[in-house]
Write an enzyme that holds these catalytic residues in place. Sequence first.
Site, PDB file in Angstrom:
ATOM      1  N   HIS A   1      -6.173   4.837   5.454  1.00 45.00           N
ATOM      2  CA  HIS A   1      -5.689   3.616   4.808  1.00 45.00           C
ATOM      3  C   HIS A   1      -6.846   2.837   4.172  1.00 45.00           C
ATOM      4  CE1 HIS A   1      -3.741  -0.252   4.079  1.00 45.00           C
ATOM      5  NE2 HIS A   1      -4.802  -0.782   4.655  1.00 45.00           N
TER       6      HIS A   1
ATOM      7  N   CYS B   1      -0.472   4.361   0.629  1.00 49.16           N
ATOM      8  CA  CYS B   1      -1.272   5.433   1.221  1.00 49.16           C
ATOM      9  C   CYS B   1      -0.411   6.241   2.183  1.00 49.16           C
ATOM     10  CB  CYS B   1      -2.498   4.864   1.935  1.00 49.16           C
ATOM     11  SG  CYS B   1      -2.201   4.324   3.620  1.00 49.16           S
TER      12      CYS B   1
ATOM     13  N   CYS C   1       0.827  -1.218   0.000  1.00 52.41           N
ATOM     14  CA  CYS C   1       0.000   0.000   0.000  1.00 52.41           C
ATOM     15  C   CYS C   1       0.864   1.272   0.000  1.00 52.41           C
ATOM     16  CB  CYS C   1      -0.918  -0.007   1.220  1.00 52.41           C
ATOM     17  SG  CYS C   1      -2.004   1.426   1.303  1.00 52.41           S
TER      18      CYS C   1
ATOM     19  N   CYS D   1       0.597   4.176   5.304  1.00 53.30           N
ATOM     20  CA  CYS D   1       1.557   3.076   5.138  1.00 53.30           C
ATOM     21  C   CYS D   1       2.955   3.587   4.769  1.00 53.30           C
ATOM     22  CB  CYS D   1       1.056   2.091   4.087  1.00 53.30           C
ATOM     23  SG  CYS D   1      -0.341   1.134   4.676  1.00 53.30           S
TER      24      CYS D   1
HETATM   25 ZN   LIG Z   1      -2.108   2.036   3.503  1.00 55.96          ZN
END
Ligand SMILES: [Zn+2]
Length: 400
Positions: free
Chosen positions: A345, A317, A315, A320
């Site tokens: 997230h 995002c 991920c 993360c």
């Molecule tokens: Zn994430």
Amino acid sequence: MEPRKRAKLAIKWPLKFTIEGRYHRARASTITLPHGEVQTPVYMPVGTKGAIKGVTFQQMRELGCQILLGNTYHLGNYPGTEVLDNFSGLHNFEGWDRNILTDSGGFQMVSLLKLAQITEEGVEFESPTDGSRMLLTPEESMRIQNSIGADIMMALDDVTNPLSTKERLEEACHRTTRWIDRCILAHNPSKPQNLFGIVQGGLDASLRDISLEGLISKNLPGYAIGGLAGGEAKEDFWKIVAHCTNKLPWEKPRYLMGVGYPIDLLVCSCLGVDMFDCVFATRTARFGQVFTKKGFLRLRPEEMKSDLSPLDESCNCPTCIKYTKSFLSSLLHKEQTACHLLSIHNIYFLFTLMREIREAILSGELEEYARNFVLEWFNGVENVPNWVKEALAEASITLN
Ligand SMILES: [Zn+2]
């Protein structure tokens, strides 16, 4: 036909729907609405009172959100139509210049309020503030939604649990069709807003057909599949979704209400649904549960004390990129920041999933994409539930 009724039938709905690609039953499209374009399939986050819990409008914009959901019942109570009218609608009131979809308000009453009773006139319920009897009619729902100024309004429907008796389901299905006429008549056509009808009929395909026929004849700009995600078996759920998408007009958007588990989004996109909404992504984040490509992950502060990995290795995002499981789990149930970072997230995860499904449809690789996603999510073909296999097979996707 009386002139007023005829004029209403000729409403020019401000929605353009362009299908850009398909893979058997799945479609990738662009819905052009008064506040910009929406690329589908799309997941719409739910901002009950207009805003998403724990995420700012600026962040929603940065995450790529093109359409938000608002609840008519809550917004009608507060700030109320007088304030909304003063601002010429919710967009100005809260400073969100992208699209908004509002529900009719009926679902809140039936699900949240005690002693809700549905009659031909409307949904009658006990006011949560002073206990007096109140009535939400199709006309009142449209009046509030016209004040909110949502780009897509939902018609008031007779909401009923899919496991109700056939008699009750039949009544709900016919009444929903009768109410759509009252919604169309009550709509102020000078407002650039769209009205979607909601297909009812529970788990009974013949009742769904009656509902489909009644609503499609109204030539609305889009249609929703309602009355699912109410605790029915998954085998029944996907079959009704497939039944409805099979019969809904190909050239209009289809919206599956209240569905938001990653696997359901994937399967139902493959079956030809374009739009989804669900509170699950943000609600479950507040309880410390997140989506990963390998399924659900629950944060456990004790176990994750020295876990320096992100929530999901794949991920990108904002959460993360910066934070570890160790840090995030240490904040859980103590700091608002945890709810905020986990919500970001989960929303990013669903937006990415929908974007990838869209790209796979456009590039003709949906089968491969869906197979990889499902096998990773369930950790091997032997763990994939039968309903997922059957539903995907219906969409011409096999897992082998
Ligand atoms: Zn994430």
